[in-house]
Write a protein that holds these residues in place. Structure first.
Motif, PDB file in Angstrom:
ATOM      1  N   GLY A 187       0.676  -1.207   0.082  1.00 41.26           N
ATOM      2  CA  GLY A 187       0.080   0.237  -0.017  1.00 41.26           C
ATOM      3  C   GLY A 187       0.786   1.353   0.003  1.00 41.26           C
ATOM      4  N   ASP A 188       0.602   2.256   0.819  1.00 41.07           N
ATOM      5  CA  ASP A 188       1.371   3.349   1.067  1.00 41.07           C
ATOM      6  C   ASP A 188       2.414   3.391   2.117  1.00 41.07           C
ATOM      7  OD1 ASP A 188      -0.366   3.354   3.354  1.00 41.07           O
ATOM      8  OD2 ASP A 188      -1.099   5.284   2.834  1.00 41.07           O
ATOM      9  N   LYS A 189       2.711   1.989   2.571  1.00 43.13           N
ATOM     10  CA  LYS A 189       3.616   1.919   3.842  1.00 43.13           C
ATOM     11  C   LYS A 189       5.053   1.997   3.256  1.00 43.13           C
ATOM     12  CE  LYS A 189       0.281  -0.604   6.531  1.00 43.13           C
ATOM     13  NZ  LYS A 189      -0.658  -0.532   5.615  1.00 43.13           N
ATOM     14  N   ILE A 190       5.348   2.079   1.919  1.00 45.53           N
ATOM     15  CA  ILE A 190       6.786   1.957   1.512  1.00 45.53           C
ATOM     16  C   ILE A 190       6.958   3.219   0.759  1.00 45.53           C
ATOM     17  CG2 ILE A 190       6.276   0.835  -0.724  1.00 45.53           C
ATOM     18  CD1 ILE A 190       8.801  -0.701  -0.471  1.00 45.53           C
ATOM     19  N   SER A 191       8.159   3.608   0.845  1.00 44.62           N
ATOM     20  CA  SER A 191       8.878   4.868   0.212  1.00 44.62           C
ATOM     21  C   SER A 191       9.124   4.507  -1.163  1.00 44.62           C
ATOM     22  CB  SER A 191      10.075   5.622   0.966  1.00 44.62           C
ATOM     23  OG  SER A 191      11.266   4.793   0.904  1.00 44.62           O
ATOM     24  N   VAL A 192       9.258   5.536  -2.138  1.00 47.62           N
ATOM     25  CA  VAL A 192       9.659   5.526  -3.490  1.00 47.62           C
ATOM     26  C   VAL A 192      10.959   5.013  -3.359  1.00 47.62           C
ATOM     27  CG1 VAL A 192       9.881   6.468  -5.606  1.00 47.62           C
ATOM     28  CG2 VAL A 192       8.075   7.214  -4.307  1.00 47.62           C
ATOM     29  N   ALA A 193      11.904   5.402  -2.666  1.00 46.23           N
ATOM     30  CA  ALA A 193      13.288   5.111  -2.599  1.00 46.23           C
ATOM     31  C   ALA A 193      13.285   3.460  -1.988  1.00 46.23           C
ATOM     32  CB  ALA A 193      14.074   5.971  -1.424  1.00 46.23           C
ATOM     33  N   ASP A 194      12.709   3.116  -1.240  1.00 49.95           N
ATOM     34  CA  ASP A 194      12.882   1.678  -1.063  1.00 49.95           C
ATOM     35  C   ASP A 194      12.137   0.762  -2.132  1.00 49.95           C
ATOM     36  OD1 ASP A 194      13.911   1.929   1.542  1.00 49.95           O
ATOM     37  OD2 ASP A 194      12.438   1.864   2.852  1.00 49.95           O
ATOM     38  N   ALA A 195      11.170   1.161  -2.648  1.00 52.19           N
ATOM     39  CA  ALA A 195      10.478   0.547  -3.564  1.00 52.19           C
ATOM     40  C   ALA A 195      11.530   0.350  -4.735  1.00 52.19           C
ATOM     41  CB  ALA A 195       9.055   1.180  -4.243  1.00 52.19           C
ATOM     42  N   GLU A 196      12.363   1.538  -5.107  1.00 51.83           N
ATOM     43  CA  GLU A 196      13.228   1.308  -6.039  1.00 51.83           C
ATOM     44  C   GLU A 196      14.519   0.317  -5.785  1.00 51.83           C
ATOM     45  OE1 GLU A 196      13.261   2.778  -9.031  1.00 51.83           O
ATOM     46  OE2 GLU A 196      11.678   4.045  -9.092  1.00 51.83           O
ATOM     47  N   ARG A 197      14.717   0.257  -4.401  1.00 53.90           N
ATOM     48  CA  ARG A 197      15.691  -0.864  -4.195  1.00 53.90           C
ATOM     49  C   ARG A 197      15.230  -2.105  -4.208  1.00 53.90           C
ATOM     50  NH1 ARG A 197      17.061   0.505   1.590  1.00 53.90           N
ATOM     51  NH2 ARG A 197      19.014  -0.725   1.242  1.00 53.90           N
ATOM     52  N   LEU A 198      14.250  -2.444  -3.863  1.00 47.43           N
ATOM     53  CA  LEU A 198      13.643  -3.907  -3.900  1.00 47.43           C
ATOM     54  C   LEU A 198      13.654  -4.723  -5.066  1.00 47.43           C
ATOM     55  CD1 LEU A 198      12.530  -5.867  -1.747  1.00 47.43           C
ATOM     56  CD2 LEU A 198      10.225  -4.998  -2.378  1.00 47.43           C
ATOM     57  N   ALA A 199      13.166  -3.923  -6.268  1.00 48.55           N
ATOM     58  CA  ALA A 199      13.048  -4.874  -7.700  1.00 48.55           C
ATOM     59  C   ALA A 199      14.752  -5.161  -8.057  1.00 48.55           C
ATOM     60  CB  ALA A 199      12.564  -3.801  -8.385  1.00 48.55           C
ATOM     61  N   PRO A 200      15.526  -4.498  -8.237  1.00 49.85           N
ATOM     62  CA  PRO A 200      16.745  -4.771  -8.604  1.00 49.85           C
ATOM     63  C   PRO A 200      17.661  -5.813  -7.710  1.00 49.85           C
ATOM     64  CG  PRO A 200      16.986  -2.482  -7.795  1.00 49.85           C
ATOM     65  CD  PRO A 200      15.692  -2.844  -7.972  1.00 49.85           C
ATOM     66  N   ALA A 201      17.288  -5.744  -6.290  1.00 47.65           N
ATOM     67  CA  ALA A 201      17.756  -6.462  -5.311  1.00 47.65           C
ATOM     68  C   ALA A 201      17.361  -8.151  -5.627  1.00 47.65           C
ATOM     69  CB  ALA A 201      17.620  -6.215  -3.940  1.00 47.65           C
ATOM     70  N   TYR A 202      15.942  -8.016  -5.656  1.00 53.36           N
ATOM     71  CA  TYR A 202      15.421  -9.500  -5.940  1.00 53.36           C
ATOM     72  C   TYR A 202      15.844 -10.102  -7.216  1.00 53.36           C
ATOM     73  CZ  TYR A 202      11.999 -12.966  -5.435  1.00 53.36           C
ATOM     74  OH  TYR A 202      11.476 -14.511  -5.425  1.00 53.36           O
ATOM     75  N   GLY A 203      15.826  -9.122  -8.329  1.00 53.62           N
ATOM     76  CA  GLY A 203      16.267  -9.656  -9.544  1.00 53.62           C
ATOM     77  C   GLY A 203      17.769 -10.221  -9.437  1.00 53.62           C
ATOM     78  N   ILE A 204      18.606  -9.577  -8.659  1.00 54.15           N
ATOM     79  CA  ILE A 204      19.939 -10.296  -8.550  1.00 54.15           C
ATOM     80  C   ILE A 204      19.848 -11.525  -7.726  1.00 54.15           C
ATOM     81  CG2 ILE A 204      22.192  -9.748  -7.274  1.00 54.15           C
ATOM     82  CD1 ILE A 204      21.875  -6.922  -8.108  1.00 54.15           C
ATOM     83  N   ALA A 205      19.126 -11.435  -6.532  1.00 55.24           N
ATOM     84  CA  ALA A 205      18.975 -12.519  -5.795  1.00 55.24           C
ATOM     85  C   ALA A 205      18.408 -13.937  -6.565  1.00 55.24           C
ATOM     86  CB  ALA A 205      18.034 -12.486  -4.471  1.00 55.24           C
ATOM     87  N   ALA A 206      17.499 -13.723  -7.648  1.00 59.11           N
ATOM     88  CA  ALA A 206      16.925 -14.577  -8.295  1.00 59.11           C
ATOM     89  C   ALA A 206      17.591 -15.274  -9.325  1.00 59.11           C
ATOM     90  CB  ALA A 206      15.455 -14.142  -8.699  1.00 59.11           C
ATOM     91  N   THR A 207      18.800 -14.353  -9.768  1.00 58.91           N
ATOM     92  CA  THR A 207      19.420 -15.131 -10.975  1.00 58.91           C
ATOM     93  C   THR A 207      20.950 -15.568 -10.519  1.00 58.91           C
ATOM     94  OG1 THR A 207      20.329 -12.810 -11.300  1.00 58.91           O
ATOM     95  CG2 THR A 207      18.347 -13.713 -12.444  1.00 58.91           C
ATOM     96  N   SER A 208      21.300 -14.944  -9.237  1.00 61.94           N
ATOM     97  CA  SER A 208      22.607 -15.241  -8.826  1.00 61.94           C
ATOM     98  C   SER A 208      22.987 -16.728  -8.303  1.00 61.94           C
ATOM     99  CB  SER A 208      22.969 -14.234  -7.737  1.00 61.94           C
ATOM    100  OG  SER A 208      22.419 -14.403  -6.658  1.00 61.94           O
ATOM    101  N   PHE A 209      22.068 -17.535  -8.154  1.00 67.23           N
ATOM    102  CA  PHE A 209      22.219 -18.990  -7.602  1.00 67.23           C
ATOM    103  C   PHE A 209      22.132 -19.768  -8.521  1.00 67.23           C
ATOM    104  CE2 PHE A 209      17.778 -18.008  -5.949  1.00 67.23           C
ATOM    105  CZ  PHE A 209      17.235 -18.993  -6.515  1.00 67.23           C
ATOM    106  N   THR A 210      22.147 -19.586  -9.856  1.00 70.08           N
ATOM    107  CA  THR A 210      22.230 -20.497 -10.936  1.00 70.08           C
ATOM    108  C   THR A 210      23.288 -21.632 -10.840  1.00 70.08           C
ATOM    109  OG1 THR A 210      21.082 -18.881 -12.350  1.00 70.08           O
ATOM    110  CG2 THR A 210      22.148 -21.021 -13.345  1.00 70.08           C
TER     111      THR A 210
END
Length: 482
Positions: A187-210
């Protein structure tokens, strides 16, 4: 009497080889008669597995015609399970004997913890709380918020179109989907800055354990490529999510966002692990509803480029149903051809390409004895390409899923969202989120693929193209992006 390799080398026709399956020698089989599994030796598995693991498994299952195959990977010897009868037995009929445990699940647990993606009491607790939040009715209540977020994000894409810029469509879709899902989750509980950090971090985590997926027998204490990147990404995820969980536990509020609902559901749990359980479920949901959707839709644009007749029909449907304005959620039920396109896209390129299981007790899979502790590799990508169940299995043809032409087929010949008690909760969200995104894009733009070429599936947490897919957004005449 031949092994699978020998039969192929001798040029034996598939139907002729099938007649000889009962005569395979014990040298080619890991369990002595009456076992009837085929065995693929080490010399025929390691190199192709490292080069193109997804298609290596699909080709193996096709040559074996859906028969259980044991892969010799040195210290690791899993069974490849592809026949729908066997898939149904593992995922549904005897699912309690085939938990989500073993080497393949270690990287997932490192990212998502003990959550909806695991087994036992933690899974049961999470399922009980989350299932009401992912019904079609509840998801429909979120649709307007999702549509507004998608429209806002696509407005920002107009700058790319005006500049004639080529964009990495997987990256841009990842950003768009992440912001949409974050609005649903937090909802409105997350800041724009934190939202911008979450997507690339998850993308790296999801591809780095291949590397750990390809070599699951490697001990955790042995350093592997991607380990450091994974650790840093997981730290960023925790840095963003845990403060939000703590705040929601202090004041869950009455909103319909997922974090509030989880906090309310666990408000009576005072033990320290409750915080971690909410965190783990949020990370699991975020991945299953953002990473998988963005990755799945990345495959769409090369498919439309290669099949202009499908693209033209899809464009016509969007123009008729949606027009050139923002996508109204009421349009979704009328986007029937789009749904067929998505279903066929998921048949060929299911994001959740691998569904490993472990045998808890000894048993039979068909007529093949399976020993306790054995790993079973189930893959929608593999089963969806079996000629016995799909005519022209490697061709993209949305008409397979047309309402008036839909064929009756085995329930587990098609399972892009898994099956049984562990059926993915996010499927309802996908069939709302994906058409909102694609209809919104096509109401504004005509994506043109740059330098189209054959794409190689990359086996991360979700199956994305190994190659970068770049598109240019040509504005639609009269559309918002013109």
């Amino acid at each position: 009497m031949w092994s699978l390799d020998e039969a192929q080398a001798r040029g034996v026709r598939p139907h002729a080889y099938r007649e000889r399956e009962t005569a395979v020698t014990s040298e080619a089989i890991d369990i002595r008669p009456p076992a009837r599994s085929l065995s693929l030796p080490l010399r025929r598995t390691i190199r192709p597995l490292l080069r193109d693991p997804v298609n290596m498994l699909a080709g193996t299952a096709q040559r074996a015609r859906g028969k259980v195959v044991r892969l010799n990977l040195g210290p690791f010897r899993p069974y490849l399970v592809s026949h729908p009868d066997h898939v149904q037995q593992v995922l549904r009929g005897d699912w309690e004997n085939h938990p989500r445990e073993g080497a393949f699940w270690k990287p997932v647990e490192r990212l998502a913890g003990r959550s909806i993606l695991t087994e036992g009491p933690d899974w049961e607790s999470s399922r009980r709380i989350l299932q009401p939040l992912f019904t079609s009715r509840y998801v429909a209540s979120l649709t307007q918020d999702m549509a507004e977020t998608i429209d806002e994000e696509l407005t920002a894409w107009e700058a790319h179109a005006r500049a004639g810029r080529w964009i990495d469509v997987c990256e841009e879709l990842g950003r768009l989907v992440s912001r949409t899902v974050i609005r649903v989750l937090f909802g409105d509980k997350i800041s724009v800055a934190d939202a911008e950090r979450l997507a690339p971090a998850y993308g790296i985590a999801a591809t780095s354990f291949t590397s750990r997926l390809l070599m699951p027998f490697a001990p955790e204490w042995v350093p592997m490529p991607g380990d450091r990147a994974f650790k840093r990404a997981a730290e960023v995820i925790d840095d963003v999510v845990l403060p939000l969980v703590r705040q929601a536990r202090r004041d869950p509020g009455d909103g319909n966002d997922i974090i509030s609902a989880l906090a309310r559901a666990r408000r009576d749990e005072d033990d320290p692990s409750a915080e971690r359980r909410i965190r783990d479920d949020l990370v699991s949901i975020y991945g299953s509803s953002s990473e998988t959707t963005a990755v799945a839709l990345t495959w769409l644009w090369p498919l439309l480029h290669d099949h202009p007749e499908v693209a033209a029909r899809l464009y016509d449907e969007v123009e008729t149903v949606v027009g050139h304005g923002p996508v109204d959620p009421s349009c979704l039920p009328r986007l029937t051809y789009m749904k067929s396109v998505f279903q066929e896209m998921l048949r060929l390129y299911p994001p959740g390409w691998m569904i490993p299981r472990m045998a808890r007790r000894a048993g039979l899979l068909g007529d093949v004895p399976i020993e306790p502790g054995a790993t079973l590799l189930i893959s929608p990508y593999v089963t969806h390409r079996l000629e016995e169940f799909w005519e022209r299995p490697n061709e993209f043809d949305p008409e397979r899923f047309a309402v008036d032409q839909r064929e009756r087929r085995h329930r587990y010949a098609y399972f892009p969202f898994g099956g049984g008690p562990h059926l993915c909760l996010g499927q309802h969200l996908f069939y709302v989120e994906a058409p909102l995104i694609v209809a919104g894009i096509l109401a504004r733009f005509r994506p043109r693929v740059r330098a189209p070429r054959p794409l190689t599936p990359f086996p991360g947490a979700s199956m994305r193209p190994k190659e970068t897919v770049e598109v240019r957004l040509d504005p639609v005449a009269g559309g918002a992006g013109a």
